[in-house]
Write a protein that holds these residues in place. Sequence first.
Motif, short mmCIF file in Angstrom:
data_model
loop_
_atom_site.label_atom_id
_atom_site.label_comp_id
_atom_site.label_asym_id
_atom_site.label_seq_id
_atom_site.Cartn_x
_atom_site.Cartn_y
_atom_site.Cartn_z
N ILE A 349 121.36 1.73 7.84
CA ILE A 349 120.58 0.71 7.24
C ILE A 349 121.30 -0.72 7.91
N LEU A 350 120.23 -1.39 8.50
CA LEU A 350 120.51 -2.84 8.84
C LEU A 350 121.64 -2.83 10.15
N THR A 357 116.25 1.28 10.36
CA THR A 357 116.30 0.94 8.78
C THR A 357 115.35 1.48 7.98
#
Length: 436
Positions: A349-350, A357
Amino acid sequence: MIFGWRRRKNSHRPEGKHEMEIVIPNNFRCPISLDLMKDPVTLSTGITYDRESIERWFEAGNCTCPVTNQIVRNFDQIPNHSIRTMIQDWCVENQQYGVERIPTPRVPIAPIEVSEALMYVKASAKSLDQYGCLELVQKIERWGAESERNRRCIVENGAADVLAYAFDVFANVSIERNSSVLEEILTALNWMFPFQLEAQKSLGSRASLSCLVWFLKHQDLSGKQKSIAALKELFSCGDQQHVEALADIEGVNDLLLEFIKKRISPTIAKTSLSVVQYLISSSSPSSEKMKLAFIEKGLISSLLDILIESERSLCERALGVFDTLCSCEEGREMAYSNDLTIPVLVKKILRVSELATNLSVSVIWKLCKYARKDGETVLVEALQVGAFQKLLLILQVGRGDETKEKTTELLKLMNPYRAGLECIDSADFKNLKRSF
């Protein structure tokens, strides 16, 4: 303004000597690009241009002569041999200053030549003359190798439809006996994407698909790559019948899984993931059957191995397949059983891309929302590896509505378990671009 070549002296040149500037004569320069013409052609207006430049001009929708602004009613481009010869002589005279001679350009093929060759290809296929067909396909490939213009001419005159037809005919007779011509046709088809309807029908036949799978088993790395690329292109056209036909061929899931696990080539691994995604994405019985087969054979573990360390596009495709597999209970159960699942998904994520994501959030949401048992364990594990803070940041930096909804629901599910469990990895946020 000066147009020309600049010849740099070597490091031992005497002081005071300057760079030598060779000026290109104005009549040797294309009026559009202002570069030395490599293939000068003259229009009906009497103005000479470089063939590549004037073709781009007409392809952009223009119908005037760029210099005279006259409407061009005859788009014939006549090779200007006298100018070309003068340019070549000028290049030879200035070779000592680093000017390279412009090679004599090949005459572009005409549509009628392509149509004639394709007519003979079809006739050779009908008569099962593999050697005659092989020679014709090689001739078409040589034409295509000469220039991008030739390739466009070949494709626009229906080459993919005819070659796919020939591929189907020879595959129907005997794959092994006709392997040479089949491989040559497949090589040519690989630069004729996207396929039109007739080519799709021919390559989507049982015989053609069986041949492509045979190539995946028996060909070298180059042959495997061409075959898997053709499958991906065929399935991208959206005909579910082709996907179901491939799913019915014995051993295809083992082959694709092997390419993903072993990663003998990054290109083959990525394309295999795309093909798997097409195979498992529909709600048809065959698609559900393939999905369960991939899960039982350990595809989720292989995907996690890819996600631990892989480049962006491979990671995105692996997450896409992971998300689809977790749409069924069997896929989620297999994901729960692997200790790497939640830490790896939260880590992505990110970190990779917006698509990665969104997919990571989608998988975590499915694992948390639909957990029949140990749901609390999954939520606690996600909190321990820093999911809560990342999910908050997703809402702040902005994402699509669907991802926002899933993120909000995940935050609500995790909130009761937050006390004393959060762990934040600051490295995940170093390069985050905020929208405020």
